[in-house]
Structures are given as C-alpha cells and as structure tokens.
Design an enzyme around this catalytic site. Structure first.
Site, PDB file in Angstrom:
ATOM      1  N   LYS A   1      24.513  97.038  46.297  1.00 13.71           N
ATOM      2  CA  LYS A   1      23.903  97.948  45.899  1.00 13.71           C
ATOM      3  C   LYS A   1      24.948  98.765  44.802  1.00 13.71           C
ATOM      4  CE  LYS A   1      20.536 100.922  49.114  1.00 13.71           C
ATOM      5  NZ  LYS A   1      21.056 101.853  50.273  1.00 13.71           N
TER       6      LYS A   1
ATOM      7  N   CYS B   1      11.707  94.385 101.169  1.00  8.41           N
ATOM      8  CA  CYS B   1      12.023  92.842 100.458  1.00  8.41           C
ATOM      9  C   CYS B   1      13.721  93.458  99.798  1.00  8.41           C
ATOM     10  CB  CYS B   1      11.140  93.141  98.804  1.00  8.41           C
ATOM     11  SG  CYS B   1      10.912  92.211  97.234  1.00  8.41           S
TER      12      CYS B   1
ATOM     13  N   ALA C   1      11.578  86.958  60.567  1.00  8.52           N
ATOM     14  CA  ALA C   1      11.939  85.024  60.508  1.00  8.52           C
ATOM     15  C   ALA C   1      10.788  84.962  59.678  1.00  8.52           C
ATOM     16  CB  ALA C   1      13.215  84.164  61.521  1.00  8.52           C
TER      17      ALA C   1
ATOM     18  N   SER D   1      10.885  98.464  48.571  1.00  8.83           N
ATOM     19  CA  SER D   1      11.231  97.224  49.197  1.00  8.83           C
ATOM     20  C   SER D   1      12.558  96.753  48.400  1.00  8.83           C
ATOM     21  CB  SER D   1      10.263  96.034  49.301  1.00  8.83           C
ATOM     22  OG  SER D   1      10.551  95.179  50.343  1.00  8.83           O
ATOM     23  N   LEU D   2      12.694  95.522  49.385  1.00  9.40           N
ATOM     24  CA  LEU D   2      14.394  95.030  48.916  1.00  9.40           C
ATOM     25  C   LEU D   2      14.073  93.539  48.709  1.00  9.40           C
ATOM     26  CD1 LEU D   2      17.100  96.777  51.438  1.00  9.40           C
ATOM     27  CD2 LEU D   2      16.382  97.470  48.770  1.00  9.40           C
TER      28      LEU D   2
ATOM     29  N   GLU E   1      16.629 105.948  57.200  1.00  6.41           N
ATOM     30  CA  GLU E   1      16.574 104.855  58.356  1.00  6.41           C
ATOM     31  C   GLU E   1      16.691 105.961  60.002  1.00  6.41           C
ATOM     32  OE1 GLU E   1      15.116 102.041  57.013  1.00  6.41           O
ATOM     33  OE2 GLU E   1      14.822 100.750  58.337  1.00  6.41           O
TER      34      GLU E   1
ATOM     35  N   ARG F   1       7.308 105.955  55.107  1.00  5.51           N
ATOM     36  CA  ARG F   1       7.157 104.946  53.315  1.00  5.51           C
ATOM     37  C   ARG F   1       5.557 104.818  53.457  1.00  5.51           C
ATOM     38  NH1 ARG F   1      10.188  99.059  52.528  1.00  5.51           N
ATOM     39  NH2 ARG F   1       8.173  98.408  54.037  1.00  5.51           N
TER      40      ARG F   1
ATOM     41  N   LYS G   1      20.231  89.164  54.445  1.00  2.00           N
ATOM     42  CA  LYS G   1      19.723  89.117  55.888  1.00  2.00           C
ATOM     43  C   LYS G   1      20.637  88.446  56.561  1.00  2.00           C
ATOM     44  CE  LYS G   1      15.994  90.720  55.623  1.00  2.00           C
ATOM     45  NZ  LYS G   1      13.946  90.831  56.298  1.00  2.00           N
TER      46      LYS G   1
ATOM     47  N   CYS H   1       6.215  87.088  96.489  1.00  3.60           N
ATOM     48  CA  CYS H   1       7.701  87.222  96.396  1.00  3.60           C
ATOM     49  C   CYS H   1       8.321  86.898  96.336  1.00  3.60           C
ATOM     50  CB  CYS H   1       8.214  89.242  97.188  1.00  3.60           C
ATOM     51  SG  CYS H   1       9.455  89.145  96.788  1.00  3.60           S
TER      52      CYS H   1
ATOM     53  N   TYR I   1      20.905 106.978  53.238  1.00  3.29           N
ATOM     54  CA  TYR I   1      20.983 105.944  52.481  1.00  3.29           C
ATOM     55  C   TYR I   1      20.478 106.227  51.283  1.00  3.29           C
ATOM     56  CZ  TYR I   1      17.385 103.149  54.533  1.00  3.29           C
ATOM     57  OH  TYR I   1      15.615 103.067  54.914  1.00  3.29           O
TER      58      TYR I   1
ATOM     59  N   GLU J   1      26.205  98.199  52.764  1.00  2.00           N
ATOM     60  CA  GLU J   1      25.962  99.450  53.841  1.00  2.00           C
ATOM     61  C   GLU J   1      25.043  98.146  54.872  1.00  2.00           C
ATOM     62  OE1 GLU J   1      23.636 101.867  51.905  1.00  2.00           O
ATOM     63  OE2 GLU J   1      24.613 101.998  50.346  1.00  2.00           O
TER      64      GLU J   1
ATOM     65  N   ASP K   1      17.745  98.407  61.123  1.00  2.00           N
ATOM     66  CA  ASP K   1      16.345  98.285  61.229  1.00  2.00           C
ATOM     67  C   ASP K   1      15.930  99.328  61.676  1.00  2.00           C
ATOM     68  OD1 ASP K   1      14.400  97.040  61.232  1.00  2.00           O
ATOM     69  OD2 ASP K   1      14.794  95.005  63.299  1.00  2.00           O
TER      70      ASP K   1
HETATM   71  N1  LIG Z   1       7.138  90.506  62.161  1.00  2.00           N
HETATM   72  C1  LIG Z   1       6.409  91.152  61.120  1.00  2.00           C
HETATM   73  O1  LIG Z   1       5.009  90.916  61.649  1.00  2.00           O
HETATM   74  C2  LIG Z   1       7.072  91.228  60.240  1.00  2.00           C
HETATM   75  C3  LIG Z   1       5.032  92.149  59.227  1.00  2.00           C
HETATM   76  C4  LIG Z   1       6.365  92.991  58.107  1.00  2.00           C
HETATM   77  C5  LIG Z   1       7.070  92.945  57.930  1.00  2.00           C
HETATM   78  N2  LIG Z   1       8.495  92.842  58.403  1.00  2.00           N
HETATM   79  C6  LIG Z   1       9.393  93.105  58.664  1.00  2.00           C
HETATM   80  O2  LIG Z   1      10.112  93.905  56.797  1.00  2.00           O
HETATM   81  C7  LIG Z   1      10.806  93.140  56.353  1.00  2.00           C
HETATM   82  C8  LIG Z   1       9.784  93.155  54.975  1.00  2.00           C
HETATM   83  O3  LIG Z   1       9.985  94.398  54.732  1.00  2.00           O
HETATM   84  P1  LIG Z   1      10.532  95.738  54.014  1.00  2.00           P
HETATM   85  O4  LIG Z   1       9.985  96.051  52.354  1.00  2.00           O
HETATM   86  O5  LIG Z   1       9.740  97.012  55.117  1.00  2.00           O
HETATM   87  O6  LIG Z   1      11.776  95.910  54.478  1.00  2.00           O
HETATM   88  P2  LIG Z   1      13.100  95.082  53.482  1.00  2.00           P
HETATM   89  O7  LIG Z   1      13.744  93.928  54.370  1.00  2.00           O
HETATM   90  O8  LIG Z   1      12.223  94.456  52.436  1.00  2.00           O
HETATM   91  O9  LIG Z   1      14.632  96.788  53.197  1.00  2.00           O
HETATM   92  C9  LIG Z   1      13.733  97.874  52.560  1.00  2.00           C
HETATM   93  C10 LIG Z   1      14.024  98.512  53.887  1.00  2.00           C
HETATM   94  O10 LIG Z   1      15.256  98.797  54.524  1.00  2.00           O
HETATM   95  C11 LIG Z   1      15.463  99.807  54.627  1.00  2.00           C
HETATM   96  N3  LIG Z   1      16.723  99.371  55.067  1.00  2.00           N
HETATM   97  C12 LIG Z   1      17.491  99.756  55.686  1.00  2.00           C
HETATM   98  N4  LIG Z   1      18.559 100.038  55.910  1.00  2.00           N
HETATM   99  C13 LIG Z   1      19.101 100.051  54.322  1.00  2.00           C
HETATM  100  C14 LIG Z   1      20.082 100.715  53.429  1.00  2.00           C
HETATM  101  N5  LIG Z   1      21.002 100.915  53.217  1.00  2.00           N
HETATM  102  N6  LIG Z   1      19.488 101.162  51.964  1.00  2.00           N
HETATM  103  C15 LIG Z   1      18.210 100.878  51.728  1.00  2.00           C
HETATM  104  N7  LIG Z   1      17.110  99.906  52.193  1.00  2.00           N
HETATM  105  C16 LIG Z   1      17.149 100.040  54.019  1.00  2.00           C
HETATM  106  C17 LIG Z   1      14.498 100.708  54.318  1.00  2.00           C
HETATM  107  O11 LIG Z   1      13.515 101.033  55.544  1.00  2.00           O
HETATM  108  C18 LIG Z   1      13.522 100.484  53.300  1.00  2.00           C
HETATM  109  O12 LIG Z   1      12.538 100.408  53.480  1.00  2.00           O
HETATM  110  C19 LIG Z   1      10.724  91.952  56.717  1.00  2.00           C
HETATM  111  O13 LIG Z   1      11.509  91.324  56.470  1.00  2.00           O
HETATM  112  C20 LIG Z   1      10.513  91.613  58.107  1.00  2.00           C
HETATM  113  O14 LIG Z   1      12.402  91.506  58.713  1.00  2.00           O
HETATM  114  C21 LIG Z   1       7.874  92.089  59.527  1.00  2.00           C
HETATM  115 ZN   LIG Z   2       9.944  90.976  97.548  1.00  2.02          ZN
END
Ligand SMILES: NC(=O)c1ccc[n+]([C@@H]2O[C@H](COP(=O)([O-])OP(=O)(O)OC[C@H]3O[C@@H](n4cnc5c(N)ncnc54)[C@H](O)[C@@H]3O)[C@@H](O)[C@H]2O)c1
Ligand SMILES: [Zn+2]
Length: 816
Positions: free
Chosen positions: A305, A464, A47, A95-96, A189, A152, A329, A434, A241, A129, A133
């Site tokens: 999509k 323990c 987030a 990405s999306l 995925e 990727r 999301k 403990c 997918y 869809e 994650d």
């Molecule tokens: N916490 C962190 O430090 C950190 C850093 C980088 C990215 N992120 C996470 O990654 C996200 C952004 O990265 P992104 O560009 O990899 O992902 P995205 O959220 O922009 O979505 C694209 C990805 O979604 C996945 N996906 C899963 N189901 C799918 C479906 N049915 N159809 C199409 N795609 C599907 C695919 O792997 C695709 O590459 C962020 O929103 C965050 O949640 C977190």
């Molecule tokens: Zn103990």
C-alpha cells in the site's frame, strides 16, 4: 493492467460467441462468489477462481464493447445473506488488485509513479503487510466503544454481526489509551489459527457434522452464525489493517495509523514493514512466503500500500479496488498429477480415511506424493442410494487430478480432469471391511437427514488396533471403569508392549508381565535420551530404592484393577465406547434390561426383527414420533388435514398429522404423492416387537438401537464383551440416592485415605447426593480426614465444621 494471457482461440470469436463466453465467465464467477461468501463452502480452488477473474479482465480488454457489461465485472463479494440485519457501509469495503509475479509488482509501482507524476528517483514508500486469508470485518467504535460490527457483504451493504464480534477476544470492546476519533471505523481480518481450525474440525467430525474445507471457511462460518454462543465457542482472531469512516484523521501514513491502532489495543500483524525500494519489498515478500508454513495461520499473499495517505487520496479508486494498493499473491499451491493408487488409513475414531498415492509432483515448492480424499462420500460420485453425492468427486485410480496445498494443511485432491480419464477406469470400490482389523465398516444413517454419513467407520471398536488405544483409554476413564492409577500413559505402554489389546486383557495382567513392560519402556526412553544427548556411557543400574518404589507402584496398579472387578452395568455399557451410547443411554439400557445376558439376547432378537430402510427413513423425519408414525403406517398419509368434514371421519381424524409434521414430511419426500408412496413402502417393512422394545423407548430410541445392532453384529465385538464378562461381575444400575442423609451437603476429603481412592470416595459421596469440594469454608458440612491432614483440618476447626475419620465416614455411608 496485467500482461494479457489470452487464450489464442479467443481472438477469432464472432461478436455473439464473445458475448456468450463473457456471460458464461460472469455467471461462473457470480456462482463461485455466492458459494464462497454466502455459503462459506467454495467448490473451486482460489487459484481457479483467480483464473476466471483474470480471464474476464483479459476478455474485456480484448473486447472493449463487453467491458463492464457483466454483473461480475464490477462486483465485490456477494450480497449480504438474508439471515442477518443489514448495515450500509459509510465508506465502501473494496477488493484489491492482484499480481501473480514480480514483473506485475514492478508494473504496479511504475503505474503509481506515472499517475503521481513522480520520477524514478523520487522517494516513494509502500507498506508490505501479510494478506491474511480470513474474512474482512468493519468495527465501528463510537466514543471508543464498539457499536457495530459488519461483514463486507457486497462492499456497500454488509451483515450485522455485532453480537458475534463481541465474543471475539482479539476485538476490544473499548479502545485503550486516548486520541481516537469519536467515530472510528476499524477494519481488518477475522481468521482462525491452524491449530484451532484442526480442533474445530475434530469436534465437527465427532459430532457427525460436515467438516470445513479450510480455516477461512471455518472462520467465516463461525462469525456468520445466528447463535452467538457458537461464535463464542470458536477461538476467532483478528488483525486490524484498514479503516472506514473517521470523524478526524488518525495519522498521515498507513504505517502511522497501524501504530496508533496497536496503541489502542487492536492487534496489528507483526510482519508489517515499510519500504522505499522495490527490491527490498520483494525480498520481504519472499521471506514471508518462506515463513508461510510456520506462521500458524493462513495467508495468501502480501499487500503493498502507498504509505502516504495524501498520495492515496490522489490515486483514488478503479471500479472494484483502490489504485494505491496491490495484493501480491503467492504462487498457486496446486499442481496436476496422476492418482497411482487409493489406500485407506484407519483413524483413531475408526473412520476409514481414503488417501491418494500420487505420482510425485511439486506443489508450492514441496514434493507431494500423498493427498487426502477426505471420506467415502468425497471419493465416490454416487451414494448407495444411487443419488449423486453433493461433494462427491468420483475419483478413480488412473485419474489426472488437481492437488492443492493450503498453508501447512495436508494436501488434498480437488478436481478430476475427466478428459484424461483412461477408458477402462472403474469407480473406486470403497472397502466394506476395516483394513486394520477386518471388522465390518459401515456408514451410519444420519438421524437428521435419513441419509448415510459421508464417513465409513470400522465397527470393531473393541479389538481394532487402529483404534485400540483410544478405546482403552475411554474404557478406564473416570466415567467408565475408572481404574485407579491407569492413566493414558500406562495404556499406551501396555498396548505397545502387546499386553493389552482389549478390555478383558486388563484383568489378566500379572505382576511379572506388567513389570517387564514398564522396565522395557523405561529403558527405551533413557536410551532415546542418551542418543539425543550423544552420551556413550552405559545406562546406570536402577537403584534398590527405585526398584522397590517401582514394585510398589505396580502392585498399586494391580490393586486398582482388582477393585474394579465389580462394576455397575451402566458403567460397563458406557465404557465399551459404543457410538451413540452415552451415559444417559447406558443408564436407560441398564434400567430396562437389568443384566448383560438379557441385554445381549434382546439385541440379538432386535437384530433379527429390524425394519427395512423405508421404515428407518420415515422414523428420521423430524418431529414425527413413534405414535404418529404408526398412525401413518396404519391409515396412510391424509389427503388434506385441514377440512372439517374429513376431520370428522374417525379414521381420518386419527390419521391426522400436525401442520409441522406435514410440512416436514413434504419437505423430506418432495410432495404428497411421494410421502404416500413412502408410507406405503414403510408399512411393509415394519420391525418386530423385539426391535421396537429399544427403538420406541423414549430414552433409547432408533439411533442408539441401530448403533447397538451394528456393534453387537460384529463378532469381534461380541467376543470381546463376552471375554470381559468372564472377568468381571456386573452389578445392577448405579442409582443416585436422593433421600440419603448426605443429599445437598458439602463434603471435603483431606489427608491420605487408606480404604478407598480419592476418586472412589468422591463417587460414593456424589452417589449419595453430596457435593465434594476441594477447600474448607463455613459452608462445608463435613470433613473426612485421613492421616497427614494439614491446613484443611485447621480450617475445619476454625469454621467449626464436623471432622470424621475415614472409618467413621464408611460407617455413615453403610447406614445410608
Ligand atoms: N474459491 C472460490 O470459489 C472463491 C470465490 C470468491 C473469492 N475467492 C477468493 O477471494 C479472492 C478475491 O476476493 P476478495 O475480493 O475477497 O479478496 P482480494 O483477494 O481481492 O483482497 C481483498 C481482501 O483481502 C483481505 N486482506 C487481508 N489482509 C489484508 C491487508 N493486510 N490489507 C488489506 N486487505 C487485506 C481483506 O479481507 C480484503 O477484503 C480470490 O482471489 C480468491 O482467493 C475464492
Ligand atoms: Zn478396525
């Protein structure tokens, strides 16, 4: 795009300030990307990451001059790691676009219609869809056979993980059916189920390795391995997918393509549906969100999509993502609250697990009042050595923290808002005893890093109550005391009934007590069953026949215990469940010390002769063995071991370290001066001979030595061992006899054995070097048959295998 959620203070920035802020955001995103994609170890929540991205977008809308100037503005993922060969994607992996509420979804649908020149009434279908994650993977099939698998990476160039992908059961090596294009790049995925994730982390913990923060990181870490055997040992899953290069079209729609994928043996997510109505699509989203915790794997949203591929082509792409798709999301599974208290739970393996008691707060629709703080290293900011802990958060009672829930994993405390920390707050003092049993709790030094483990563990393993059941189960297990009839259930019953707390108690059981506990348990169980089925009539009295059977079973249990009052020393040592003392070390100890009083006395002396911490640290440097270490201590770290002149000097010659050792020492301590200083300190902290008797024994070593010292320094443990020694008679080391008449033979036991249990018979045969098999074939050398032997006896006669009675067999064993 999304409604701007600009921070009002952004409005009156000077051009320079805006540029600086833009650069800061861009850097923060790139660093988060690197940690997330390359290291599989993110340090901020998803987030939070999404907020950074969104702020960057808003910033670029607000200051159009800056648009596209930062590296993060157009980046996807992160550069492929150097560890892997590279694969250039024929079609980029993007990405999306993201939406965080329903209004943004409506905006997306309207935007698509506008772009295509469709009226509001014209039909337009979307697939919805689950957004899995995990991490995306591209599978290139040539003539139906898997040729290349690539991650990727940065979208253009990915990492070649073909060998690893071949070990994933969900990924077919060849496409089933027919009709697939000659070149067919399937994308989808890779992910892990919650159950498999928990199991992997359980094993990581048992092996003292770092835990994965969530299933996505564990999946990525498991696929992106140099050793395919590791990938193969992790039950990775896959959903298809999307696709990349195709030598011929598959279908005219997204949904049609997924159907073909399924027919070719590729797993497709069952919750995928097609909608022409936005409200129905959003209702589907809400259903999936409601079912989220029960899916068994993590999803972080729903992807919409445009179904018609001709329309997808017309819509095309913006910089990082397709214009025809949107990731909707789920609401952030995080919230801010205050830590009211920090308490400790003792795990079944003795780990002291800190838990935050929170002011209750709703996180993603669930009220949360407890959250895990993982381990001591996480709660603390600095370690005992004064060094900051890499993932240490310095979390204190009174702190305002961010709590995150991911899927159905236990909520965890992610970040501390330092600006809200009360002025009088103090770092949390982690207990050194403990809370369940009062024994000392210690952080073992990790032999690979020389640093203390992040987890503190109770050392009172034998008494323990928090660990008792597990320790006792280990104690009676096959390679331990191997007590016939004592399965895990009996141990649980006796532990709960308060009859058995420690191993010695097993040898103090009597018929009446045992019977009372078993009867009480049976009655409790049937009362429970009656309550469940709503029955009201009183329990039936146990019949006479049943009672007799029960008495017989109890007598057998007691006989099983009696049969183990004599035990080889190595088995006893292994059964104690001392961390680091496996079967091999237990044997080495039994070989060296011959009986328990000698061993215990030697451990006491070793305890008094322990080295200082610098000596221990030096011992932990990889490849520096006892001989080199002692030379270093005597002669110091050489200036330079490469010049011939110096090598000629006898002292220097003897002080030489190999190139690898030198490199490891330098890597461990930093530079040559630091090594020299450390060696000097260590020289003043040498252990006495009593310690080296253990530590310098190649089969025991310093790690096991320290574990023994820790274990026996805890009075509770020492007392429990003494109590056990009062009950049993310890025999010397159990040796496998290689020269026996049975060495290399295959023996089968059948029928009822009257003088020994099956396990015993097997153990005896194996000790004599025989292999015990469950079925008779021409390769069998000997069948030992008791009364009631059936088909195996016939088989033996058929194959002409020698058959003997149990008594004959015992006679043969006695003769060796
Ligand atoms: N916490 C962190 O430090 C950190 C850093 C980088 C990215 N992120 C996470 O990654 C996200 C952004 O990265 P992104 O560009 O990899 O992902 P995205 O959220 O922009 O979505 C694209 C990805 O979604 C996945 N996906 C899963 N189901 C799918 C479906 N049915 N159809 C199409 N795609 C599907 C695919 O792997 C695709 O590459 C962020 O929103 C965050 O949640 C977190
Ligand atoms: Zn103990």
């Amino acid at each position: 795009m999304a409604a701007a959620k600009t921070d009002p203070s952004d409005l009156d920035l000077t051009a320079d300030e805006a540029r600086a802020e833009h650069a800061r955001l861009s850097d923060a995103i790139l660093e988060a990307d690197r940690l997330y994609y390359q290291e599989d170890a993110p340090e901020i929540s998803d987030a939070e990451y999404d907020r950074l991205r969104r702020r960057l977008e808003d910033f670029e809308t607000r200051y159009p001059d800056l648009a596209g100037t930062g590296a993060a503005s157009t980046s996807v993922g992160a550069k492929p790691s150097e560890k892997f060969a590279k694969v250039r994607h024929a079609v980029p992996m993007l990405s999306l676009g993201n939406a965080f509420d329903e209004a943004e979804v409506a905006e997306f649908v309207a935007r698509v219609r506008r772009f295509l020149g469709l009226s509001d009434a014209a039909p337009l279908a979307f697939t919805a869809e689950p957004k899995i994650d995990g991490l995306s993977l591209s599978l290139r099939y040539v003539d139906g056979r898997l040729e290349t698998a690539a991650t990727r990476g940065d979208g253009e160039i990915g990492e070649n993980v073909t060998t690893n992908a071949r070990t994933v059961r969900d990924i077919p090596a060849t496409l089933a059916g027919s009709g697939w294009p000659a070149i067919c790049e399937v994308r989808g995925e890779v992910y892990l189920s919650h159950a498999d994730f928990a199991a992997i982390n359980g094993r990581q913990e048992a092996a003292g390795k770092p835990l994965f923060a969530n299933p996505r990181n564990a999946a990525a870490g498991s696929l992106r391995q140099l050793d395919p055997a590791i990938t193969a040992s992790r039950p990775l899953r896959f959903f298809a997918y999307a696709w990349g290069e195709l030598s011929a079209p598959i279908a005219g729609t997204q949904s049609g393509t997924l159907e073909r994928f399924a027919a070719w043996g590729l797993p497709v997510n069952p919750r995928t549906e097609t909608f022409t109505d936005t409200d129905a699509m959003l209702a589907h989203y809400r259903r999936i969100e409601a079912d989220r915790a029960g899916l068994g794997y993590d999803i972080d949203g729903v992807v919409y999509k445009v179904d018609d591929l001709a329309l997808q082509r017309r819509l095309g792409f913006v910089s990082r993502s397709p214009r025809w798709a949107l990731a909707h999301k789920f609401a952030a599974q995080e919230a801010t609250t205050v830590v009211d208290d920090i308490v400790i739970n003792v795990g079944r393996t003795g780990s002291l697990n800190p838990l935050a008691k929170l002011r209750p707060v709703t996180v993603g629709g669930v009220v949360v009042s407890n959250a895990t703080l993982h381990n001591e290293g996480y709660v603390k900011g600095v370690g005992a050595d004064g060094e900051p802990i890499r993932d240490g958060r310095d979390i204190r009672v009174g702190d305002t923290v961010t709590v995150v829930r991911a899927g159905d994993v236990i909520p965890k405390v992610m970040d501390v808002d330092l600006s809200k920390r009360p002025a009088d707050s103090r770092p949390y003092a982690f207990p050194e005893a403990c809370p369940a049993c009062g024994s000392r709790a210690v952080r073992a030094v990790n032999p690979r890093t020389g640093r203390p483990d992040a987890v503190r563990r109770c050392t009172g393993g034998l008494i323990c109550p928090a660990q008792g059941v597990e320790r006792l189960k280990h104690f009676v297990s096959r390679n331990g005391f191997d007590i016939e009839g004592f399965g895990e259930t009996y141990i649980e019953v006796l532990f709960e009934a308060g009859l058995v707390h420690q191993p010695a108690d097993l040898f103090r059981l009597d018929f009446e007590k045992l019977k009372d506990a078993i009867v009480a348990r049976r009655e409790a169980l049937s009362a429970e069953r009656r309550a469940e089925s709503g029955a009201t009539e009183p329990p039936k009295k146990a019949t006479k026949k049943k009672g007799d059977d029960e008495d017989k079973a109890i007598k057998n249990l007691l006989a099983g215990v009696e049969a183990r009052r004599r035990v080889p020393m190595n088995r006893l040592l292994f059964a104690l469940g001392i961390p680091q003392i496996g079967e091999a070390t237990a044997k080495a100890l039994a070989k060296r010390f011959l009986d328990m009083p000698t061993l215990v006395a030697a451990i006491r002396e070793a305890t008094a002769a322990q080295p200082g911490p610098d000596w221990v640290e030096l011992t932990a440097v990889p490849r520096v063995g006892a001989t080199t270490r002692d030379r270093l201590l005597d002669l110091g770290f050489p200036q330079d071991d490469t010049t011939k002149e110096q090598a000629k000097e006898p002292a220097k010659e003897r002080a030489r370290v190999s190139a690898v050792q030198r490199e490891n020492l330098l890597a461990h301590y930093g530079d040559a001066d630091a090594v020299r200083a450390a060696v000097e300190r260590a020289a003043g902290q040498r252990p006495g001979d009593a310690y080296r008797l253990f530590a310098d024994d190649g089969e025991i070593g310093p790690v096991a030595t320290d574990a023994l010292i820790v274990f026996f320094s805890e009075p509770h443990n020492a007392d429990a061992v003494m109590a056990l020694l009062d009950e049993v008679e310890v025999e010397p080391l159990e040796r496998p006899a290689s020269a026996s008449a049975f060495a290399g033979q295959t023996v089968v036991f059948t029928g009822t054995l009257e003088k020994m249990t099956r396990n015993e018979a097997k153990a005896v045969a194996e000790r004599l070097g025989a292999k015990v098999s469950g079925s008779v074939s021409a390769k069998t050398d000997l069948v030992v048959a008791g009364p009631g032997a059936g088909s195996k006896l016939k088989d033996a006669q058929k194959h002409g295998v020698r058959v003997v009675s149990e008594d004959d067999w015992l006679g043969m064993v006695a003769q060796g």
